[in-house]
Structures are given as structure tokens and as C-alpha cells.
Design a protein around this motif. Sequence first.
Motif, PDB file in Angstrom:
ATOM      1  N   VAL A  74      41.061  44.886  19.925  1.00 43.54           N
ATOM      2  CA  VAL A  74      42.443  45.286  19.623  1.00 43.54           C
ATOM      3  C   VAL A  74      42.943  46.347  20.605  1.00 43.54           C
ATOM      4  O   VAL A  74      44.001  46.188  21.227  1.00 43.54           O
ATOM      5  CB  VAL A  74      42.550  45.809  18.175  1.00 43.54           C
ATOM      6  CG1 VAL A  74      43.974  46.295  17.885  1.00 43.54           C
ATOM      7  CG2 VAL A  74      42.157  44.721  17.185  1.00 43.54           C
ATOM      8  N   TRP A 100      37.103  46.122  16.933  1.00 43.17           N
ATOM      9  CA  TRP A 100      38.453  46.694  16.948  1.00 43.17           C
ATOM     10  C   TRP A 100      38.721  47.445  18.253  1.00 43.17           C
ATOM     11  O   TRP A 100      39.781  47.263  18.883  1.00 43.17           O
ATOM     12  CB  TRP A 100      38.622  47.636  15.748  1.00 43.17           C
ATOM     13  CG  TRP A 100      39.978  48.277  15.698  1.00 43.17           C
ATOM     14  CD1 TRP A 100      41.154  47.710  15.277  1.00 43.17           C
ATOM     15  CD2 TRP A 100      40.305  49.603  16.117  1.00 43.17           C
ATOM     16  NE1 TRP A 100      42.185  48.599  15.407  1.00 43.17           N
ATOM     17  CE2 TRP A 100      41.695  49.778  15.912  1.00 43.17           C
ATOM     18  CE3 TRP A 100      39.563  50.668  16.623  1.00 43.17           C
ATOM     19  CZ2 TRP A 100      42.352  50.968  16.200  1.00 43.17           C
ATOM     20  CZ3 TRP A 100      40.214  51.861  16.919  1.00 43.17           C
ATOM     21  CH2 TRP A 100      41.580  52.003  16.707  1.00 43.17           C
ATOM     22  N   LEU A 101      37.751  48.277  18.687  1.00 42.36           N
ATOM     23  CA  LEU A 101      37.953  49.053  19.915  1.00 42.36           C
ATOM     24  C   LEU A 101      38.105  48.158  21.135  1.00 42.36           C
ATOM     25  O   LEU A 101      39.006  48.347  21.961  1.00 42.36           O
ATOM     26  CB  LEU A 101      36.786  50.020  20.119  1.00 42.36           C
ATOM     27  CG  LEU A 101      36.759  51.267  19.234  1.00 42.36           C
ATOM     28  CD1 LEU A 101      35.459  52.033  19.435  1.00 42.36           C
ATOM     29  CD2 LEU A 101      37.959  52.159  19.534  1.00 42.36           C
ATOM     30  N   LEU A 115      32.369  45.963  13.118  1.00 42.98           N
ATOM     31  CA  LEU A 115      33.831  45.834  13.047  1.00 42.98           C
ATOM     32  C   LEU A 115      34.510  46.879  13.921  1.00 42.98           C
ATOM     33  O   LEU A 115      35.548  46.595  14.543  1.00 42.98           O
ATOM     34  CB  LEU A 115      34.294  45.977  11.599  1.00 42.98           C
ATOM     35  CG  LEU A 115      34.023  44.794  10.672  1.00 42.98           C
ATOM     36  CD1 LEU A 115      34.423  45.144   9.240  1.00 42.98           C
ATOM     37  CD2 LEU A 115      34.792  43.552  11.139  1.00 42.98           C
ATOM     38  N   GLY A 116      33.931  48.081  13.980  1.00 40.10           N
ATOM     39  CA  GLY A 116      34.512  49.122  14.812  1.00 40.10           C
ATOM     40  C   GLY A 116      34.490  48.755  16.287  1.00 40.10           C
ATOM     41  O   GLY A 116      35.470  48.969  17.012  1.00 40.10           O
ATOM     42  N   PHE A 127      36.869  38.175  17.924  1.00 44.74           N
ATOM     43  CA  PHE A 127      36.828  38.978  19.148  1.00 44.74           C
ATOM     44  C   PHE A 127      36.161  38.247  20.305  1.00 44.74           C
ATOM     45  O   PHE A 127      36.784  37.936  21.313  1.00 44.74           O
ATOM     46  CB  PHE A 127      36.118  40.304  18.882  1.00 44.74           C
ATOM     47  CG  PHE A 127      35.650  41.002  20.127  1.00 44.74           C
ATOM     48  CD1 PHE A 127      36.544  41.295  21.160  1.00 44.74           C
ATOM     49  CD2 PHE A 127      34.319  41.371  20.280  1.00 44.74           C
ATOM     50  CE1 PHE A 127      36.114  41.933  22.325  1.00 44.74           C
ATOM     51  CE2 PHE A 127      33.873  42.009  21.429  1.00 44.74           C
ATOM     52  CZ  PHE A 127      34.771  42.289  22.459  1.00 44.74           C
ATOM     53  N   ASN A 140      44.483  39.771  18.467  1.00 45.69           N
ATOM     54  CA  ASN A 140      44.575  39.722  17.014  1.00 45.69           C
ATOM     55  C   ASN A 140      43.243  39.163  16.521  1.00 45.69           C
ATOM     56  O   ASN A 140      42.909  38.009  16.796  1.00 45.69           O
ATOM     57  CB  ASN A 140      45.731  38.820  16.578  1.00 45.69           C
ATOM     58  CG  ASN A 140      45.957  38.851  15.078  1.00 45.69           C
ATOM     59  OD1 ASN A 140      45.022  38.965  14.298  1.00 45.69           O
ATOM     60  ND2 ASN A 140      47.211  38.724  14.669  1.00 45.69           N
ATOM     61  N   LEU A 141      42.476  39.961  15.819  1.00 39.81           N
ATOM     62  CA  LEU A 141      41.123  39.548  15.437  1.00 39.81           C
ATOM     63  C   LEU A 141      41.095  38.592  14.252  1.00 39.81           C
ATOM     64  O   LEU A 141      40.057  37.972  13.989  1.00 39.81           O
ATOM     65  CB  LEU A 141      40.273  40.781  15.091  1.00 39.81           C
ATOM     66  CG  LEU A 141      40.093  41.819  16.196  1.00 39.81           C
ATOM     67  CD1 LEU A 141      39.184  42.934  15.723  1.00 39.81           C
ATOM     68  CD2 LEU A 141      39.546  41.189  17.472  1.00 39.81           C
ATOM     69  N   ILE A 185      34.477  38.041  12.351  1.00 38.52           N
ATOM     70  CA  ILE A 185      35.518  38.761  13.088  1.00 38.52           C
ATOM     71  C   ILE A 185      35.012  39.148  14.472  1.00 38.52           C
ATOM     72  O   ILE A 185      35.745  39.049  15.472  1.00 38.52           O
ATOM     73  CB  ILE A 185      35.987  39.995  12.298  1.00 38.52           C
ATOM     74  CG1 ILE A 185      36.813  39.552  11.079  1.00 38.52           C
ATOM     75  CG2 ILE A 185      36.804  40.930  13.184  1.00 38.52           C
ATOM     76  CD1 ILE A 185      37.282  40.688  10.198  1.00 38.52           C
TER      77      ILE A 185
END
Length: 216
Positions: free
Chosen positions: A35, A31-32, A27-28, A118, A41-42, A113
Motif C-alpha cells: 500500500v 501494507w508497508l 499483514l504489516g 500483495f 489495493n490489497l 492478503i
Amino acid sequence: MSQRPDEPQPGAAPGVLAALIFYGGMLGVAWLLGVVWLDLNLLVWPEKVQGTTAMHAVLGAGVGLGAVVASRLVERYTTWGRKLGAGFGAMLGAMSPGQIQVLALTSGVAEEIFFRGFLQQAFSTAGWSGAYGEWVGLGLASIVFGLIHIGPERETFRPWTYMALGLGALFGLMYLYTGSVLGPVIAHITINYFNLEHISRQAQTSAENSSPEDER
């Protein structure tokens, strides 16, 4: 000291902490890269969103349960299905309810996600974006999803890779149709939960049947 029959037998299943670390890292990364870098927008694909949250949830649950039923039929009526089930049982062993719940939840949320919210969206809006961009994104994300599902014994686990490729495409179509990761997330959690529970139950039964009788 012997274990009671209702207790899970020791196995190689990932622990709760390991699952949280691995899927938290996934998830990290999403996001990096998604996002922070690409401004995506994931959770939803704004240009594709349609239908209600309830519809997305029902669709996901229906697809997930249908896949679970299909997997049981494959295991019952095909040799390779039974061999695959036995391979998972040997690899994961019996699991506690907590392990099953955490593994199903974290894998379903993080993988969808990452691969749909992504990767599929990023591939679809990359340099080849256009009339066929979304289908390129669907295909590439599904292929990558399938390739990470490779077991330790290729002959035994090869069907798992093919099934992951097919399910990845199905999840991708759900995401493309609804514009939300909710449906794929619920489908993925449903499949993983019931299949892990089934694998764990079979592994425990196998261990009980193969263990010597307790000394009187």
C-alpha cells in the motif's frame, strides 16, 4: 493429576498470542510494501474484479471443502498421506477449539492478503508486466507460497510443500479470475480449520491410547 478425556492434551501448537503477532507482522509488511510503497489495493485487483461478493464467497467455500475432502482421501488411501498426518499430529499436538479458530482465521486472512493481494499483484505489475505478466506473477507467488511450507522433517513433510504449491496456484487462479482475495481467503480458512480440527482430534486420540491407565 490426570486430565479428563475430553480435554486437549498438551502439545506444541502455536498459542493465540504467537499467531496474532506473526500474522499481524505479515499483514504489516504487506501494507508497508504493497500500500505505502507500491500503492496497491490489497483486497481487490481493480483491473480484474468481476462477479459478485456472494459468488466469490461460494467459490471459496466450494474450493476449500473440495480440498478438505481430497486431503481425507489421500490420508486414507496413501501411505505418505498417513505419514504426513501423523507428522502433523506429532508436531502440533491436540489443540483447543480457540487455538484452531484463531490459527485458521489469522493464517487464512494474512497469508492470502500477503501472497495474493500483495505478492502476486506486485509480481504481475513489475518490470515484466505485459501479455504474460499476470502468469509470471501467479507462478512466482505460488512458488514462494510453496517454499514457506517446509516442515522440520523433509522426507515426511515434502508432500505438504508440493500440496501448498498446488493450492497456491489454485488460490492464485481464483484471485486472477475474480480480482478479489475473498475467495482465496475463505478457501484457505476452510482448509485450515477442518484440517487442524482433524489433526487435533487424531493427536488427542493417539495420546489417550498410548497413555498408561490411571492408577486406581
